[in-house]
Design a protein around this motif. Structure first.
Motif, mmCIF file in Angstrom:
data_model
loop_
_atom_site.group_PDB
_atom_site.id
_atom_site.type_symbol
_atom_site.label_atom_id
_atom_site.label_comp_id
_atom_site.label_asym_id
_atom_site.label_seq_id
_atom_site.Cartn_x
_atom_site.Cartn_y
_atom_site.Cartn_z
ATOM 1 N N UNK A 44 6.957 3.284 52.017
ATOM 2 C CA UNK A 44 6.684 2.346 53.104
ATOM 3 C C UNK A 44 7.274 2.848 54.423
ATOM 4 N N UNK A 45 8.474 3.409 54.364
ATOM 5 C CA UNK A 45 9.087 3.955 55.578
ATOM 6 C C UNK A 45 8.266 5.116 56.128
ATOM 7 N N UNK A 46 7.770 5.958 55.241
ATOM 8 C CA UNK A 46 6.960 7.101 55.667
ATOM 9 C C UNK A 46 5.665 6.626 56.323
ATOM 10 N N UNK A 47 5.029 5.608 55.728
ATOM 11 C CA UNK A 47 3.787 5.083 56.305
ATOM 12 C C UNK A 47 4.024 4.531 57.709
ATOM 13 N N UNK A 48 5.086 3.767 57.861
ATOM 14 C CA UNK A 48 5.301 3.074 59.132
ATOM 15 C C UNK A 48 5.855 3.986 60.223
ATOM 16 N N UNK A 49 6.682 4.948 59.872
ATOM 17 C CA UNK A 49 7.317 5.783 60.897
ATOM 18 C C UNK A 49 6.571 7.076 61.192
ATOM 19 N N UNK A 50 5.756 7.530 60.250
ATOM 20 C CA UNK A 50 5.065 8.819 60.434
ATOM 21 C C UNK A 50 3.555 8.642 60.482
ATOM 22 N N UNK A 51 2.970 8.113 59.404
ATOM 23 C CA UNK A 51 1.509 8.041 59.306
ATOM 24 C C UNK A 51 0.931 7.119 60.373
ATOM 25 N N UNK A 52 1.557 5.980 60.592
ATOM 26 C CA UNK A 52 1.035 5.001 61.545
ATOM 27 C C UNK A 52 0.951 5.565 62.964
ATOM 28 N N UNK A 53 1.886 6.447 63.314
ATOM 29 C CA UNK A 53 1.953 6.973 64.678
ATOM 30 C C UNK A 53 1.178 8.279 64.864
ATOM 31 N N UNK A 54 0.594 8.799 63.808
ATOM 32 C CA UNK A 54 -0.049 10.111 63.890
ATOM 33 C C UNK A 54 -1.492 9.964 64.383
ATOM 34 N N UNK A 55 -1.847 10.750 65.381
ATOM 35 C CA UNK A 55 -3.202 10.698 65.939
ATOM 36 C C UNK A 55 -4.234 11.096 64.889
ATOM 37 N N UNK A 56 -5.312 10.315 64.826
ATOM 38 C CA UNK A 56 -6.407 10.625 63.916
ATOM 39 C C UNK A 56 -6.170 10.207 62.483
ATOM 40 N N UNK A 57 -5.082 9.501 62.225
ATOM 41 C CA UNK A 57 -4.754 9.104 60.850
ATOM 42 C C UNK A 57 -4.857 7.590 60.653
ATOM 43 N N UNK A 58 -5.484 6.879 61.554
ATOM 44 C CA UNK A 58 -5.541 5.422 61.438
ATOM 45 C C UNK A 58 -6.255 4.979 60.168
ATOM 46 N N UNK A 59 -7.376 5.667 59.822
ATOM 47 C CA UNK A 59 -8.103 5.294 58.611
ATOM 48 C C UNK A 59 -7.254 5.566 57.376
ATOM 49 N N UNK A 60 -6.508 6.645 57.404
ATOM 50 C CA UNK A 60 -5.632 6.975 56.282
ATOM 51 C C UNK A 60 -4.510 5.941 56.159
ATOM 52 N N UNK A 61 -3.956 5.547 57.283
ATOM 53 C CA UNK A 61 -2.893 4.528 57.279
ATOM 54 C C UNK A 61 -3.405 3.217 56.698
#
Length: 393
Positions: free
Chosen positions: A368-385
């Motif tokens: 959950x921490x990885x999703x919120x701090x890394x994946x959520x903020x990464x450009x082009x990864x919104x669908x993955x998030x």
């Protein structure tokens, strides 16, 4: 009495693995054709490449080898032959590692392939045996319950009770077959085998002899015999090898892929091979998702993001290349059967969750921490998030 077992001696020769119904998959004459194997042995799946290499190989070959050490290395690493035949790479990694492994098999020292889970130890050992001996099926699978008979020999108890100890009552192990026929035997997960059973290999590897005290005989290994073992270096303390046994091996450590591009290439190649056998969509259409899976695995495995800016807590799982292959293959199956055939974020999200969250308490927090701090903020990864959040809810 000492008996030197030669493969041409019909009175005491150990039967060939391919002579048994469970051997290399050959169908006896007149029998119904066997269904297509889900996972053919390496010597069958890549028979055309092996034949092309052997046909154009004019270099010296060790006794009973199907091809020269140079050709074996080319088979594993890939290349183009003088006639234009393309040999696909079976292992993507440092060339020197493969050369050392092949050279070890050409000597009297056994080979130990060591590495973390998912570094292709079993895959490399199978292809080495297929290229060297033309048969990768002389295999002992190591577990906590592997008995001594799996490495030495067993008995047909019906014949043993009826006629007493005899050659006819003896059931040879894969290692015994390899010794008698001058071939390559394989022992998987050596450190999972109980220590007293492991040490059965000491006499075999040092004296190249397997005593049969019940018959007052022994099997002497013929030229060409050698053994490949694999071990997981995260299993230290399970059944560590004795110093006496470890000295009989030349240890080659198989590393994790050096770069993300190399790991993406490995995953793509292997998934493509698996996909063809399962009639799944082509890999190129999902290469972006493969890169995402590899990126997630590498960042969590290394404990830091690719850009080096954010430190991460590694989960309890290994997140190996083999697990990435499994996640992508499962995603392709979802895309094929329940989607439009194109690999998308939603197809790999559940597989990633299952690979990362092994400990429901600690790993879920890390994820959950990885999703919120890394994946959520990464450009082009919104669908993955969004897909990961949906399956993690």
């Amino acid at each position: 009495m000492t008996v030197s077992v030669e493969p041409t001696d019909p009175t005491i020769a150990v039967p060939s693995q391919n002579d048994s119904a469970s051997g290399g998959g050959d169908v006896t004459e007149g029998a119904a054709a066997a269904p297509e194997a889900l996972r053919p042995h390496a010597e069958h799946a890549f028979a055309a490449e092996l034949a092309a290499l052997a046909g154009q190989d004019d270099r010296p070959r060790p006794a009973r080898w199907k091809m020269s050490p140079w050709a074996v290395a080319t088979y594993l690493l890939g290349g183009t032959l003088p006639d234009g035949t393309v040999i696909t790479p079976k292992y993507v990694g440092p060339r020197r590692i493969v050369e050392v492994a092949v050279t070890t098999l050409a000597t009297d020292r056994a080979l130990l392939l060591l590495g973390v889970p998912g570094t292709a130890k079993t895959w490399v050992s199978e292809h080495l045996a297929a290229a060297v001996s033309g048969d990768s099926t002389l295999l002992v699978q190591g577990t906590a319950g592997t008995p001594e008979e799996a490495i030495r020999y067993g008995w047909n108890y019906a014949q043993l009770l009826a006629n007493g100890p005899s050659r006819d009552a003896l059931v040879p192990s894969p290692v015994m077959r390899a010794m008698a026929e001058g071939m390559t035997a394989r022992v998987e997960e050596l450190t999972r085998i109980p220590a007293d059973v492991q040490d059965t290999l000491i006499t075999i590897l040092s004296e190249k002899t397997l005593p049969i005290p019940e018959l007052g005989q022994e099997v002497q290994a013929v030229r060409g015999f050698n053994l490949i073992a694999t071990a997981n270096d995260r299993d230290r303390g399970v059944n560590d090898l004795s110093s006496a046994l470890r000295r009989r091996f030349n240890t080659v450590v198989l590393p994790l892929p050096e770069s993300a591009d190399a790991e993406v290439d490995i995953v793509s190649r292997r998934v493509d091979q698996l996909g063809r056998s399962l009639d799944l969509p082509a890999v190129p259409e999902g290469i972006e998702e493969i890169r995402r899976v590899v990126t997630v695995f590498r960042e969590l495995r290394d404990g830091i993001t690719t850009d080096g800016r954010t430190k991460l807590k590694p989960p309890s799982g290994t997140l190996s290349t083999a697990e990435a292959i499994s996640v992508v293959t499962s995603g392709l199956a979802l895309a094929a059967h329940f989607g439009d055939g194109v690999l998308r974020a939603g197809d790999v999200a559940a597989g990633i969750l299952g690979a990362v969250v092994r400990d429901p308490a600690a790993d879920r927090v890390i994820w959950q921490e990885y999703l919120e701090t890394v994946v959520r903020e990464r450009d082009g990864w919104k669908d993955f998030y969004r897909a990961c959040r949906e399956v993690s809810a």
